[in-house]
Design a protein around this motif. Structure first.
Motif, short mmCIF file in Angstrom:
data_model
loop_
_atom_site.label_atom_id
_atom_site.label_comp_id
_atom_site.label_asym_id
_atom_site.label_seq_id
_atom_site.Cartn_x
_atom_site.Cartn_y
_atom_site.Cartn_z
N MET A 1 44.45 41.97 32.20
CA MET A 1 44.19 41.15 33.29
C MET A 1 43.00 41.95 34.43
N SER A 2 41.97 40.76 34.84
CA SER A 2 41.07 41.29 35.68
C SER A 2 41.29 41.17 36.60
N TYR A 3 40.61 42.36 37.66
CA TYR A 3 40.55 42.25 38.86
C TYR A 3 39.37 41.70 39.29
N PHE A 4 39.16 41.51 40.57
CA PHE A 4 37.46 41.00 41.00
C PHE A 4 37.53 41.24 42.31
N SER A 5 36.94 42.17 42.99
CA SER A 5 36.23 42.05 44.35
C SER A 5 36.14 41.11 45.31
N ASN A 8 33.07 38.95 43.89
CA ASN A 8 33.50 38.32 42.71
C ASN A 8 33.63 38.91 41.52
N GLN A 9 33.08 40.09 41.65
CA GLN A 9 33.04 41.21 40.42
C GLN A 9 33.71 42.07 39.69
N ALA A 10 33.70 42.14 38.76
CA ALA A 10 35.24 43.18 37.84
C ALA A 10 35.07 44.41 38.36
N VAL A 11 36.45 44.41 38.90
CA VAL A 11 36.59 46.00 39.19
C VAL A 11 38.08 46.61 38.98
N GLY A 12 38.46 47.68 38.35
CA GLY A 12 39.58 48.51 38.04
C GLY A 12 40.67 47.79 38.90
N GLU A 13 41.88 48.26 38.18
CA GLU A 13 43.48 48.03 38.65
C GLU A 13 43.83 48.00 39.87
#
Length: 174
Positions: A1-5, A8-13
């Motif tokens: 699963m992707s997490y976003f700031s 809308n930037q991909a970040v870690g869990e």
């Protein structure tokens, strides 16, 4: 699963229960071809002899100190660093011969920001470009990531240090 700031930037869990990671300890890390144990004065003579197998002092070029000319000088250096926690130096010991063949360390240890660096890598000709050299790096990485829970493991080298650059790339560092 992707997490976003929020940008809308991909970040870690998310890490809701995050705590600083523990400092590395003086432990023995066992592998198939070698094992790592904290540097001690007992390793000094074998390490000094292994480094003398080089045809010249070129292997010292990117290390943070000058080469030792005598075993007594090398022993004094070992005595000066064996109680330091950063860098925390490990000896690479060949499983077949039970002899020290090089050193490396964990350094720039930052448990708050979960980053750690490998450094002071000093492999003798008995260790350079071997499966054992790769395993020594893997043992330290595995300790940092899996045992201690660090999230960043850094490898820095001088841009002119071609052997270190090649090793870093071979091990997946970019």
């Amino acid at each position: 699963m992707s997490y976003f700031s929020e940008l809308n930037q991909a970040v870690g869990e998310p890490l809701p229960d995050w705590k600083p990671r523990p400092l590395p300890q003086r432990v023995t890390l066992r592998g198939r071809t070698c094992y790592l144990e904290p540097l001690t004065l007992d390793h000094a003579e074998a390490l000094f002899a292994a480094y003398q197998l080089f045809p010249d002092d070129g292997h010292w070029t990117w290390l943070p100190r000058e080469p030792d000319k005598t075993i007594e000088d090398y022993k004094r250096w070992v005595e000066s660093v064996i109680t330091i926690n950063d860098p925390l130096l490990f000896t690479v010991i060949d499983n077949k011969t039970d002899q020290p063949v090089g050193t490396l360390s964990l350094m720039h240890i930052d448990p708050e920001n979960v980053t750690i660096e490998v450094g002071h890598v000093h492999y003798s000709p008995l260790l350079e470009k071997t499966i054992m050299a790769t395993e020594a790096q893997w043992l330290l990485m595995n300790y940092a990531f899996e045992t201690l829970g660090y999230r960043r493991y850094e490898w820095k080298c001088n841009s002119c240090n071609e052997p270190s650059r090649k090793a870093a790339l071979r091990l997946g560092f970019l």
